[in-house]
Motif scaffolding. Structure first.
Motif, PDB file in Angstrom:
ATOM      1  N   ASP B 391       0.834  -1.186   0.000  1.00  0.00           N
ATOM      2  CA  ASP B 391       0.000   0.000   0.000  1.00  0.00           C
ATOM      3  C   ASP B 391       0.882   1.255   0.000  1.00  0.00           C
ATOM      4  OD1 ASP B 391      -1.793   2.062   0.563  1.00  0.00           O
ATOM      5  OD2 ASP B 391      -3.101   0.719   1.706  1.00  0.00           O
ATOM      6  N   PRO B 392       0.858   2.016  -1.104  1.00  0.00           N
ATOM      7  CA  PRO B 392       1.771   3.159  -1.198  1.00  0.00           C
ATOM      8  C   PRO B 392       1.452   4.277  -0.203  1.00  0.00           C
ATOM      9  CG  PRO B 392       0.248   3.121  -3.066  1.00  0.00           C
ATOM     10  CD  PRO B 392       0.026   1.849  -2.292  1.00  0.00           C
ATOM     11  N   ARG B 393       0.296   4.196   0.455  1.00  0.00           N
ATOM     12  CA  ARG B 393      -0.082   5.291   1.351  1.00  0.00           C
ATOM     13  C   ARG B 393       0.683   5.285   2.666  1.00  0.00           C
ATOM     14  NH1 ARG B 393      -6.414   4.041   1.082  1.00  0.00           N
ATOM     15  NH2 ARG B 393      -5.520   1.981   1.241  1.00  0.00           N
ATOM     16  N   TYR B 394       1.466   4.261   2.903  1.00  0.00           N
ATOM     17  CA  TYR B 394       2.108   4.174   4.217  1.00  0.00           C
ATOM     18  C   TYR B 394       3.627   4.340   4.149  1.00  0.00           C
ATOM     19  CZ  TYR B 394      -2.444   2.767   5.786  1.00  0.00           C
ATOM     20  OH  TYR B 394      -3.782   2.752   6.070  1.00  0.00           O
ATOM     21  N   PHE B 395       4.101   5.008   3.138  1.00  0.00           N
ATOM     22  CA  PHE B 395       5.544   5.201   3.056  1.00  0.00           C
ATOM     23  C   PHE B 395       5.861   6.661   3.322  1.00  0.00           C
ATOM     24  CE2 PHE B 395       9.695   5.571   0.955  1.00  0.00           C
ATOM     25  CZ  PHE B 395      10.335   4.461   1.493  1.00  0.00           C
ATOM     26  N   ALA B 396       6.474   6.935   4.476  1.00  0.00           N
ATOM     27  CA  ALA B 396       6.844   8.318   4.824  1.00  0.00           C
ATOM     28  C   ALA B 396       8.291   8.505   4.408  1.00  0.00           C
ATOM     29  CB  ALA B 396       6.660   8.539   6.313  1.00  0.00           C
ATOM     30  N   GLU B 397       8.455   8.998   3.182  1.00  0.00           N
ATOM     31  CA  GLU B 397       9.787   8.990   2.585  1.00  0.00           C
ATOM     32  C   GLU B 397      10.816   9.796   3.387  1.00  0.00           C
ATOM     33  OE1 GLU B 397       9.798   9.570  -1.644  1.00  0.00           O
ATOM     34  OE2 GLU B 397      11.939  10.033  -1.647  1.00  0.00           O
ATOM     35  N   ALA B 398      10.462  11.029   3.694  1.00  0.00           N
ATOM     36  CA  ALA B 398      11.449  11.896   4.349  1.00  0.00           C
ATOM     37  C   ALA B 398      11.835  11.344   5.715  1.00  0.00           C
ATOM     38  CB  ALA B 398      10.880  13.306   4.491  1.00  0.00           C
ATOM     39  N   GLN B 399      10.835  10.902   6.438  1.00  0.00           N
ATOM     40  CA  GLN B 399      11.086  10.385   7.781  1.00  0.00           C
ATOM     41  C   GLN B 399      11.945   9.124   7.733  1.00  0.00           C
ATOM     42  OE1 GLN B 399       7.449   9.314   9.695  1.00  0.00           O
ATOM     43  NE2 GLN B 399       8.487   8.670  11.552  1.00  0.00           N
ATOM     44  N   THR B 400      11.627   8.251   6.784  1.00  0.00           N
ATOM     45  CA  THR B 400      12.388   7.010   6.658  1.00  0.00           C
ATOM     46  C   THR B 400      13.842   7.324   6.317  1.00  0.00           C
ATOM     47  OG1 THR B 400      10.370   5.960   5.877  1.00  0.00           O
ATOM     48  CG2 THR B 400      12.394   4.770   5.486  1.00  0.00           C
ATOM     49  N   ARG B 401      14.019   8.256   5.402  1.00  0.00           N
ATOM     50  CA  ARG B 401      15.378   8.622   4.994  1.00  0.00           C
ATOM     51  C   ARG B 401      16.163   9.170   6.194  1.00  0.00           C
ATOM     52  NH1 ARG B 401      16.490   9.538  -0.092  1.00  0.00           N
ATOM     53  NH2 ARG B 401      14.389  10.230  -0.574  1.00  0.00           N
ATOM     54  N   THR B 402      15.522  10.048   6.935  1.00  0.00           N
ATOM     55  CA  THR B 402      16.203  10.650   8.084  1.00  0.00           C
ATOM     56  C   THR B 402      16.632   9.574   9.081  1.00  0.00           C
ATOM     57  OG1 THR B 402      14.691  12.481   7.818  1.00  0.00           O
ATOM     58  CG2 THR B 402      15.943  12.435   9.861  1.00  0.00           C
ATOM     59  N   ARG B 403      15.757   8.625   9.319  1.00  0.00           N
ATOM     60  CA  ARG B 403      16.077   7.608  10.309  1.00  0.00           C
ATOM     61  C   ARG B 403      17.192   6.692   9.805  1.00  0.00           C
ATOM     62  NH1 ARG B 403      12.026   4.666  13.285  1.00  0.00           N
ATOM     63  NH2 ARG B 403      13.915   4.611  14.521  1.00  0.00           N
ATOM     64  N   ILE B 404      17.148   6.389   8.509  1.00  0.00           N
ATOM     65  CA  ILE B 404      18.202   5.529   7.951  1.00  0.00           C
ATOM     66  C   ILE B 404      19.552   6.263   7.992  1.00  0.00           C
ATOM     67  CG2 ILE B 404      19.012   4.461   5.797  1.00  0.00           C
ATOM     68  CD1 ILE B 404      16.096   3.609   5.292  1.00  0.00           C
ATOM     69  N   ASP B 405      19.539   7.536   7.628  1.00  0.00           N
ATOM     70  CA  ASP B 405      20.792   8.313   7.670  1.00  0.00           C
ATOM     71  C   ASP B 405      21.355   8.351   9.095  1.00  0.00           C
ATOM     72  OD1 ASP B 405      20.696   8.753   4.986  1.00  0.00           O
ATOM     73  OD2 ASP B 405      19.924  10.808   5.103  1.00  0.00           O
ATOM     74  N   ALA B 406      20.455   8.605  10.042  1.00  0.00           N
ATOM     75  CA  ALA B 406      20.913   8.688  11.438  1.00  0.00           C
ATOM     76  C   ALA B 406      21.492   7.351  11.903  1.00  0.00           C
ATOM     77  CB  ALA B 406      19.753   9.103  12.341  1.00  0.00           C
ATOM     78  N   PHE B 407      20.866   6.282  11.458  1.00  0.00           N
ATOM     79  CA  PHE B 407      21.345   4.956  11.845  1.00  0.00           C
ATOM     80  C   PHE B 407      22.767   4.723  11.312  1.00  0.00           C
ATOM     81  CE2 PHE B 407      21.859   0.453  10.575  1.00  0.00           C
ATOM     82  CZ  PHE B 407      21.793  -0.146  11.829  1.00  0.00           C
ATOM     83  N   PHE B 408      22.978   5.081  10.041  1.00  0.00           N
ATOM     84  CA  PHE B 408      24.304   4.827   9.464  1.00  0.00           C
ATOM     85  C   PHE B 408      25.363   5.751  10.057  1.00  0.00           C
ATOM     86  CE2 PHE B 408      21.932   2.593   6.052  1.00  0.00           C
ATOM     87  CZ  PHE B 408      22.572   1.373   6.196  1.00  0.00           C
ATOM     88  N   GLU B 409      24.960   6.972  10.372  1.00  0.00           N
ATOM     89  CA  GLU B 409      25.936   7.854  11.027  1.00  0.00           C
ATOM     90  C   GLU B 409      26.401   7.236  12.340  1.00  0.00           C
ATOM     91  OE1 GLU B 409      23.977  11.669  11.139  1.00  0.00           O
ATOM     92  OE2 GLU B 409      24.096  11.779   8.940  1.00  0.00           O
ATOM     93  N   ALA B 410      25.442   6.753  13.097  1.00  0.00           N
ATOM     94  CA  ALA B 410      25.794   6.129  14.380  1.00  0.00           C
ATOM     95  C   ALA B 410      26.598   4.853  14.162  1.00  0.00           C
ATOM     96  CB  ALA B 410      24.532   5.837  15.176  1.00  0.00           C
ATOM     97  N   LEU B 411      26.217   4.105  13.137  1.00  0.00           N
ATOM     98  CA  LEU B 411      26.911   2.844  12.871  1.00  0.00           C
ATOM     99  C   LEU B 411      28.359   3.114  12.453  1.00  0.00           C
ATOM    100  CD1 LEU B 411      26.444  -0.199  12.783  1.00  0.00           C
ATOM    101  CD2 LEU B 411      25.709   0.009  10.415  1.00  0.00           C
TER     102      LEU B 411
END
Ligand code: SF4
Ligand code: SF4
Lengths: 386, 436
Positions: B391-411
Motif C-alpha cells: 500500500d503506497p499510502r504508508y511510506f513516509a519517505e522523508a522520515q524514513t530517509r532521516t532515520r536511515i541516515d541517522a542509523f548509518f551515522e551512528a553505525l
C-alpha cells in the motif's frame, strides 16, 4: 436465589471480571499449595484437559480500560489489537503471577507471535502454543489433534499436573453440563429477552472464565431458576445478532448501550470458550480422542476456526434464522484482522438475506461511548421509522 | 546522488524472460482448458506435487508484488476497500481481490478466471486462510486447505509430519480427480530431485554473501531470484537458471566485485520490502554503500542456506518437512531471532534493519520485542522502521530517509570505536536451528 437477588449477583460477577488481580484464582489456589492455574488466551482451549490434570483453566480476556500500557506498546507497535498489548502488559506488571502456565493457539498471527514473545519474556513459566487443525476435511486431523492434546498432557504433567483418563471423562461431563446450561441461558435470551438482559447473560457466561467449573455450574443453575420469576416487562425491541467479538471483548458499556438504544441481543459470539461445542462431547471411550473429534466436527463456527467444508457465512445465516433476528451488528475489535476479513462475506450473506446491518468498531479500553451510541441509535431509528 | 546499486547481469534478463514465459502459460490457461492451474501461496509451497501433474502454479503474492513494484497497487486496493475490506487488512489480499474484480493483471496479460484448484498451503499466515477462502468464493473454484502444523517445538514431531503427508496424499487424489490424470510417482520424484538441485545452487549463492565484499545484495537482489525459485524450482529450467546465476555471481566474487565500489556496511534485513517504493528504499541504503548480506524475507519460500534439501528418496516426507520446518513463515518468532543471530555471526554483519510492514502481522507483530532482543540483549545496532509492502499510502519517505541516515551515522561511529558486545552464551540461545 430470590428473583430480587439476581441483580446483585450480576453486579458481583461484573466486579469480579473487572478485578485484574484474579481473586478467585488466588482463592482456589490457596486451598492447597500444590494447586496450579493455567491461563488461556481466547478463543478456545481444551479446558477439560487442564481440569483433568488437577489444574484450574482460566480464560484470559485482556485488561479492558483498567491497565495503563507502559511496556507493551514498545513490543507490539501500531496496527495491533489491544488484547495483545494488555495481555503482555498484564505479564510485565506481574498480574499473571498466579499462573504457572499460559496457553495460546492458532487463532491469528498476532496471538501466535505473542505466545513466543511471552516465552522469551517469562522463561520461568510454562508457555505453549497449540496448533488447532484447519483442515477438518482430512480424516487425519482428529489423530493429529489427539496427538497435540497428548503433548499438552505431557507438558502439564511436567509442571506438576496429575492427569488421568478417568478424570478427563469426569471433566468432559462437567463441562458438557456447563455448556448445556449456557445453551439454556441463550434460549431464554432468544425467547424472552426481557427476563435476562444481554449484559447480564454476558456476565453470567463470561465469569466461567475465572471460576472453577463446578461453581460456575451452580451459578448458572441459580440464574436459570431465578430468571423466569423476574418481574420484568416485555419491550418492543429490534432483535439483533452480534457478530465479530469473539476474542477481544467489548466494554460492558457497549453491550448496554446497544440494548438501551432499543436492541435485544438475541445471539452473539462473545466469550465463545463456554459455548464452543454445539453438542455434548461423548464422555465414553478414549476421552482425548473424543475431545479432538468434537473440535473437528462439533465446534461452533468462528472467524478463527476454519472449515472449508462449510463456509462460516452459512453458519451466520443459520444463527440468524434460528434466533429470528431482524438485524445484524458487526461489532469488531479494532485491528482484529480475522473479524475484518470475515466482514466482507458476512455482509454479503446478510444482504442476500435482506437484513439490515451495521458495522461498529471498539477497543476494550474504550471509555467514551458517545459516537457508538449515536451510531446505534441512528441505525435503530432508521429501521423503526422505515 | 545515490550510487547505482542494482546489478543487471544476464540473470536479470533471464529471470525476466522466465517470468514472462510463466505469465504466457497462465494466459494460455485463461483461454482454454490447458494447462491446468492451481493458486497457491509462496511460503512453504509444494510446487513439486503440482509439477508432477503438469499443473502451472499461480502465486497471487507474486502478482501482488509485481503490481506494487509497477506502482499499480493502489487502484485495486481501493476497489477492495470499497467492497468492505478494512484499511488494516493485509494489502496483498486487497490488491489481489481488487485485481480479480477489475480484471487487472500485473503484465496486462490475462490470468485464468477460475483456477483448477485453489490450494491454501497454510504455513503460519492466518491471512492465507481467509485470502484463499475469499478467492475460492469469488471465482467459484474448488478449495483445499493443507493444514501445516506451526513449528511450536524445536523440531516437528512424527505426528506433525504424518499429518501433512496424509494430506498430501489426499491432495494427490483430489488432483487426479480434477485433472483426470493419473499421479506419476516418477515424475514427482524427478520434480523433487530438480528442487534439491535448485536449492543447493540457491544455497551456494546465499553463502557467497559471506565474503567481503558480497557480490550481491541478499535482500534487494535476492528478490530478483525469488520468482524463479517459486515458479521453476522443481523443473530443469529452474536448475539451469540457478546454475547460471551461481556461475555469474561466483565470477563476480572471484573478481572481488561487490555491490558497490566499496562495501561500507553489512546488514541483516528483517521483514518484506516496501514494494511500492522499492527503488527509493534501495537508494537509501545505496547512499551508504550498505549491502544486505542476509535477509529473513528471502527465506519465505524456503530456508535452504542451513542445509535442508528436498529428497527424492522420500519425496512426500521431504515436501512435508519443507512445509513444516524449512520456511521462515512457519517457524516461530524465537526461531527467527536465532536465524538472524546466525546471519549476524556467520555472515559477519554490522547491524539489523527491522522493517515493520503494516499489512503483515505474521512478520511484524512483536517486532518491537525483536528490536529489544537485538539492541538491548545482544547489543547489536538495530534500526526499526515502518511502512507497507503493497500500500503506497504508508511510506513516509522523508522520515524514513532521516532515520536511515541517522542509523548509518551512528553505525559509522560505532565501527570506528568498537565496543564489546554483550556475549550471549550458546546455552541461552532461544531455539537452535538445525546445523548445515
Ligand atoms: S482480537 Fe483478533 S487480532 Fe486480536 S488477538 Fe484476537 S483474534 Fe487476534
Ligand atoms: S499477512 Fe503477510 S505473509 Fe500473510 S499474506 Fe499478508 S503479506 Fe503475506
Amino acid at each position: 436465589m430470590l428473583a430480587s437477588d439476581i441483580e446483585r449477583t450480576f453486579d458481583r460477577y461484573r466486579d469480579l471480571l473487572e478485578d485484574l488481580s484474579f481473586p478467585e484464582v488466588r482463592r482456589w489456589k490457596e486451598a492447597d499449595p500444590r494447586r496450579k492455574a493455567v491461563g488461556f488466551f481466547p478463543v478456545y482451549a481444551p479446558v477439560e484437559i487442564i481440569h483433568a490434570a488437577g489444574m484450574l483453566p482460566v480464560g484470559l480476556a485482556g485488561a479492558g480500560d483498567r491497565l495503563d500500557i507502559q511496556h507493551a506498546d514498545a513490543r507490539f507497535g501500531s496496527f495491533i489489537c489491544s488484547i495483545i498489548k494488555t495481555t503482555l502488559e498484564l505479564g510485565m506488571t506481574g498480574h499473571l503471577e498466579p499462573f504457572e502456565g499460559l496457553l495460546f493457539s492458532s487463532i491469528c498471527d498476532s496471538a501466535r507471535n505473542l505466545a513466543f514473545v511471552m516465552k522469551r519474556n517469562f522463561p520461568q513459566k510454562y508457555i505453549d502454543f497449540l496448533h488447532l487443525p484447519h483442515n477438518p476435511s482430512s480424516p487425519a486431523s482428529v489423530d493429529f489433534l489427539a496427538a497435540e492434546y497428548r503433548r499438552l498432557i505431557g507438558q502439564l504433567e511436567r509442571i506438576g499436573g496429575d492427569y488421568s483418563e478417568e478424570k478427563l471423562r469426569a471433566g468432559i461431563a462437567l463441562f458438557n453440563r456447563q455448556r448445556e446450561l449456557v445453551r439454556e441461558l441463550y434460549a431464554i435470551r432468544a425467547a424472552a429477552p426481557h427476563l435476562l438482559r444481554a449484559w447480564e447473560c454476558y456476565v453470567a457466561v463470561r465469569v466461567g472464565n475465572v471460576l472453577p467449573v463446578e461453581e460456575h455450574i451452580a451459578l448458572l443453575e441459580q440464574v436459570l431458576a431465578a430468571a423466569p420469576r423476574r418481574d420484568a416487562k416485555k419491550r418492543d425491541s429490534l432483535r439483533v445478532v452480534i457478530e465479530g467479538s469473539f476474542c477481544e471483548q467489548p466494554p460492558l458499556e457497549v453491550i448496554r448501550l446497544i440494548e438501551d438504544a432499543g436492541c435485544d441481543i438475541v445471539e452473539d459470539d462473545f466469550t465463545l470458550a463456554q459455548r464452543w461445542f454445539t453438542e455434548d462431547v461423548p464422555a465414553v471411550g478414549d476421552p482425548v480422542h473424543a475431545l479432538a473429534e468434537a473440535y473437528v466436527n462439533r465446534s461452533v463456527y468462528s472467524s478463527v476456526r476454519h472449515d472449508f467444508r462449510k463456509p462460516r457465512w452459512l453458519g451466520l445465516a443459520e444463527k440468524i434464522k434460528a434466533s429470528q433476528a431482524d438485524a445484524v451488528i458487526f461489532l469488531m475489535a479494532k485491528f482484529c484482522e480475522p473479524a475484518y476479513f470475515d466482514y466482507v462475506p458476512f455482509k454479503q450473506q446478510v444482504e442476500l438475506m435482506g437484513l439490515p446491518h451495521l458495522a461498529l468498531e471498539y477497543e476494550e479500553k474504550l471509555f467514551t461511548f458517545e459516537r457508538l451510541r449515536t451510531e446505534v441509535e441512528t441505525f435503530v431509528e432508521s429501521l423503526v421509522f422505515d | 546522488m545515490a550510487e547505482k546499486s542494482e546489478y543487471r547481469g544476464n540473470i536479470h534478463q533471464r529471470q525476466k524472460q522466465l517470468m514472462l514465459d510463466w505469465y504466457g502459460k497462465l494466459e494460455q490457461a485463461a483461454s482454454g482448458d490447458e494447462p491446468k492451474t492451481c493458486s497457491l501461496m509462496v511460503s512453504g509451497n509444494c510446487v513439486e506435487l503440482l509439477e508432477a501433474f503438469g499443473i502451472v502454479p499461480i502465486y497471487p503474492e507474486v502478482n501482488a508484488l509485481q503490481l506494487a513494484i509497477r506502482h499499480q497497487s493502489l487502484d485495486p486496493i481501493l476497489a477492495a476497500e470499497e467492497m468492505g475490506y478494512a484499511a488494516d487488512n493485509c494489502a496483498y489480499v486487497k490488491a489481489d481481490i481488487g485485481c480479480l474484480l477489475k480484471g487487472i493483471t500485473p503484465t496486462g496479460t490475462r490470468l485464468p478466471e477460475k483456477p483448477t484448484l485453489v490450494l491454501c498451503n497454510f504455513v503460519g499466515c492466518n491471512t492465507y486462510l481467509k485470502w484463499f477462502e475469499h478467492v475460492a468464493k469469488f471465482t467459484g473454484a474448488p478449495l483445499y486447505v493443507i493444514d501445516v502444523p506451526f513449528l511450536r517445538t524445536a523440531e516437528p514431531s512424527k505426528e506433525d509430519v504424518a499429518y501433512v503427508v496424509k494430506q498430501l496424499h489426499e491432495l494427490v487424489a483430489l488432483l487426479e480427480k480434477l485433472t483426470g490424470r493419473k499421479f506419476d510417482p516418477d515424475r514427482f520424484r524427478h520434480a523433487v530431485a530438480c528442487s534439491a538441485r535448485s536449492e543447493e545452487l540457491w544455497s551456494r549463492i546465499k553463502h557467497l554473501a559471506k565474503v567481503t565484499p558480497s557480490p550481491f545484495d541478499a535482500y534487494f537482489d535476492a528478490i530478483t531470484l525469488m520468482g524463479p525459485l517459486y515458479v521453476y524450482r522443481a523443473t530443469q529450467e529452474g536448475v539451469d537458471f540457478f546454475t547460471d546465476a551461481l556461475a555469474e555471481l561466483e565470477a563476480k566474487r572471484s573478481a572481488g566485485e561487490g555491490v558497490y565500489e566499496r562495501e561500507r556496511f553489512r546488514l541483516v534485513m528483517e521483514g518484506p520490502p516496501p514494494y511500492p517504493y522499492f527503488r527509493t528504499f534501495r537508494d537509501m541504503f545505496a547512499k551508504w554503500q550498505a549491502t544486505a548480506v542476509a535477509s529473513t524475507y528471502s527465506t519465505v519460500g524456503g530456508l535452504w542456506e542451513f542445509g535442508f534439501r528436498h529428497d527424492p528418496a522420500e519425496p512426500f516426507e521431504s515436501v512435508a518437512m519443507h512445509m513444516i520446518a524449512q520456511n521462515v513463515t512457519n517457524r516461530n518468532m524465537l526461531q527467527r531471532y536465532d536465524q538472524m543471530q546466525r546471519y549476524l555471526e556467520e555472515w559477519k554483519a554490522d547491524g539489523v534493519i527491522i522493517h515493520f510492514v503494516k499489512s503483515c502481522r505474521l512478520f511484524s507483530a512483536g517486532q518491537g520485542d525483536m528490536r529489544d532482543y537485538f539492541s538491548k540483549q545482544l547489543g547489536v545496532p538495530t534500526l526499526y522502521i515502518e511502512s507497507d509492502l503493497e500500500d503506497p499510502r504508508y511510506f513516509a519517505e522523508a522520515q524514513t530517509r532521516t532515520r536511515i541516515d541517522a542509523f548509518f551515522e551512528a553505525l559509522e561511529h560505532s565501527k570506528a570505536h568498537p565496543q564489546p558486545r554483550p556475549t550471549v552464551a550458546k546455552g541461552t540461545q532461544l531455539c537452535v536451528l538445525p546445523q548445515a
